[in-house]
Scaffold this active site. Structure first.
Site, PDB file in Angstrom:
ATOM      1  N   ASP A   1       0.802  -1.234   0.000  1.00  0.00           N
ATOM      2  CA  ASP A   1       0.000   0.000   0.000  1.00  0.00           C
ATOM      3  C   ASP A   1       0.831   1.279   0.000  1.00  0.00           C
ATOM      4  O   ASP A   1       1.970   1.305   0.460  1.00  0.00           O
ATOM      5  CB  ASP A   1      -0.960   0.005   1.203  1.00  0.00           C
ATOM      6  CG  ASP A   1      -0.248  -0.119   2.533  1.00  0.00           C
ATOM      7  OD1 ASP A   1       0.730  -0.894   2.617  1.00  0.00           O
ATOM      8  OD2 ASP A   1      -0.645   0.552   3.503  1.00  0.00           O
TER       9      ASP A   1
ATOM     10  N   GLU B   1      -0.898  -1.874   5.043  1.00  0.00           N
ATOM     11  CA  GLU B   1      -0.069  -1.929   6.254  1.00  0.00           C
ATOM     12  C   GLU B   1      -0.192  -0.659   7.076  1.00  0.00           C
ATOM     13  O   GLU B   1      -0.056  -0.690   8.281  1.00  0.00           O
ATOM     14  CB  GLU B   1       1.403  -2.167   5.874  1.00  0.00           C
ATOM     15  CG  GLU B   1       2.318  -2.486   7.061  1.00  0.00           C
ATOM     16  CD  GLU B   1       2.710  -1.278   7.901  1.00  0.00           C
ATOM     17  OE1 GLU B   1       2.881  -1.431   9.124  1.00  0.00           O
ATOM     18  OE2 GLU B   1       2.836  -0.168   7.344  1.00  0.00           O
TER      19      GLU B   1
HETATM   20 ZN   LIG Z   1       4.924   3.733   6.665  1.00  0.00          ZN
HETATM   21 ZN   LIG Z   2       6.287   0.902   5.906  1.00  0.00          ZN
END
Ligand SMILES: [Zn+2]
Ligand SMILES: [Zn+2]
Length: 392
Positions: free
Chosen positions: A79, A137
């Site tokens: 991401d 994440e």
């Molecule tokens: Zn980050």
């Molecule tokens: Zn990261």
């Protein structure tokens, strides 16, 4: 003996082109449709068994060695962040307001290259490698989603590896912590509710700004007075909002921030002091405080045996001076921690900054970019560690 560094160098063009393509087309958490499509295409072209849509937009692929053995999970996150890129790089984001400002484009490219490399050595592997390409994440729970989707089962994962390119350190540097690596993180929201009124007659109001100012100051006493000097914690108030104009005492103040700890007992103590401090100060001034505490990630704790193994491989692969002899620890947080709560493993860092090339902006900065020579170093260390864990 496999020369991992030379093999990774030979694949550099592939790694770089993948990384630049992901960089130019960043996608936010759980929206990694294009990225995961390319990941699945690349893994399919190797002939791996690929599953898409894992935990949302995640991709999982299995590589079977030539004999049965343990199951090793290797993870990359895919991401990007809601940041307007200012690097001016030829491969800069073509998606305005979205940017790979943490290096996850590099992680995805590294893991695709590792898959390619290990596939060519599958005859020398005993066991199974599970490649995990994770969405979201950045504080959105991608790892947890993939865990509840069953990433750690069928086949059951025995050990897990992950890495982060790291602009806090120059390219060349390698950091592996034998034990705690990254902090556990909580997000807090505090609402201090008073009673608004005219700025000229404060005695008729209950001022939440006064209470909030004292809360912010008192919270700084938790780390200095409730946490032992050799233990670690951070309490940061990062936003504070109240009021509209100069002569009105507002009824409410909103604050947000983060708490970082490693040790679970320190965490419990800090959270307890945090709650008591906020409530007692607010009430002492006649306000009411509402606290919303959300656990973002636990601490990322490396398994001693696995981390020592990765450290040993790093020392064999790179000059001794490259590998940080100390346990590198950062107060940043990482949702790979949820995986390390369940299975032993190691999360390590690959230095990626190069001040001479102007590539040293920090993570999440609009000018963040890495020295791409870090990529083959990450590929080599990850592939070598995997081969070492699964060697026949
Ligand atoms: Zn980050
Ligand atoms: Zn990261």
């Amino acid at each position: 003996m496999i020369d991992f560094l030379s093999e990774a160098q030979a694949l550099f063009e592939y790694t770089q082109s993948m990384r630049r393509d992901f960089h130019a087309h960043p996608e936010l958490g759980f929206q990694e449709v294009r990225t995961s499509g390319i990941v699945a295409r690349e893994l399919n072209s190797l002939g791996l068994e690929v599953r898409t849509g894992a935990g949302g937009t995640g991709v999982v692929a299995l590589l079977e060695g030539s004999k049965p053995g343990p199951v090793l999970l290797i993870r990359a996150d895919m991401d990007a962040l809601p940041i307007l890129e200012e690097t001016g790089a030829p491969y800069a984001s073509q998606n305005p307001g979205v940017m790979h400002a943490c290096g996850h484009d590099g992680h995805t490219a590294i893991l695709l290259t590792v898959a390619k490399m290990l596939y060519s050595h599958r005859a020398e592997l005993g066991g199974t490698i599970k490649f995990m390409f994770q969405p979201a994440e950045e504080g959105m729970g991608g790892a947890e989603k993939m865990i509840s989707d069953g990433i750690l089962e069928n086949p059951k994962v025995d050990v897990a590896l992950g890495l982060h390119v790291w602009n806090e350190k120059p390219v060349g540097w390698i950091g592996v912590s034998n034990g705690p690596a990254m902090a556990g993180a909580e997000i807090f929201r505090i609402k201090v509710v008073g009673r608004g009124g005219h700025g000229a007659v404060p005695h008729l109001a209950v001022d939440p700004i006064l209470a909030s100012a004292q809360i912010v100051t008192a919270l700084q006493g938790i780390v200095s007075r409730n946490v032992a000097p050799l233990e670690t914690a951070v309490v940061s108030v990062c936003t504070i909002h109240a009021g509209e104009t100069f002569n009105v005492i507002p009824p409410v103040v909103d604050m947000t921030g983060t708490i970082r700890t490693f040790d679970p007992s320190v965490r419990v103590r800090v959270l307890d002091r945090f709650n008591k401090t906020v409530h007692s100060i607010a009430e002492g001034i006649g306000c009411q405080a509402e606290i919303d505490l959300q656990k973002l990630t636990p601490a990322t704790i490396n398994h001693l045996g696995t981390a020592a193994r990765v450290q040993g491989i790093a020392n064999r692969l790179f000059p001794k001076s490259d590998v940080d002899p100390a346990n590198y620890i950062t107060m940043g947080s990482e949702d790979f921690a949820f995986i390390l709560e369940k299975v032993p493993g190691c999360f390590f860092f690959i230095g990626s900054a190069n001040p001479e090339k102007g590539l040293d902006a920090g993570h999440h900065h609009p000018k963040f970019d890495i020295d791409e020579t870090a990529l083959p170093r990450g590929v080599a260390l990850m592939a070598a560690a995997a081969m070492d864990i699964l060697k026949i």
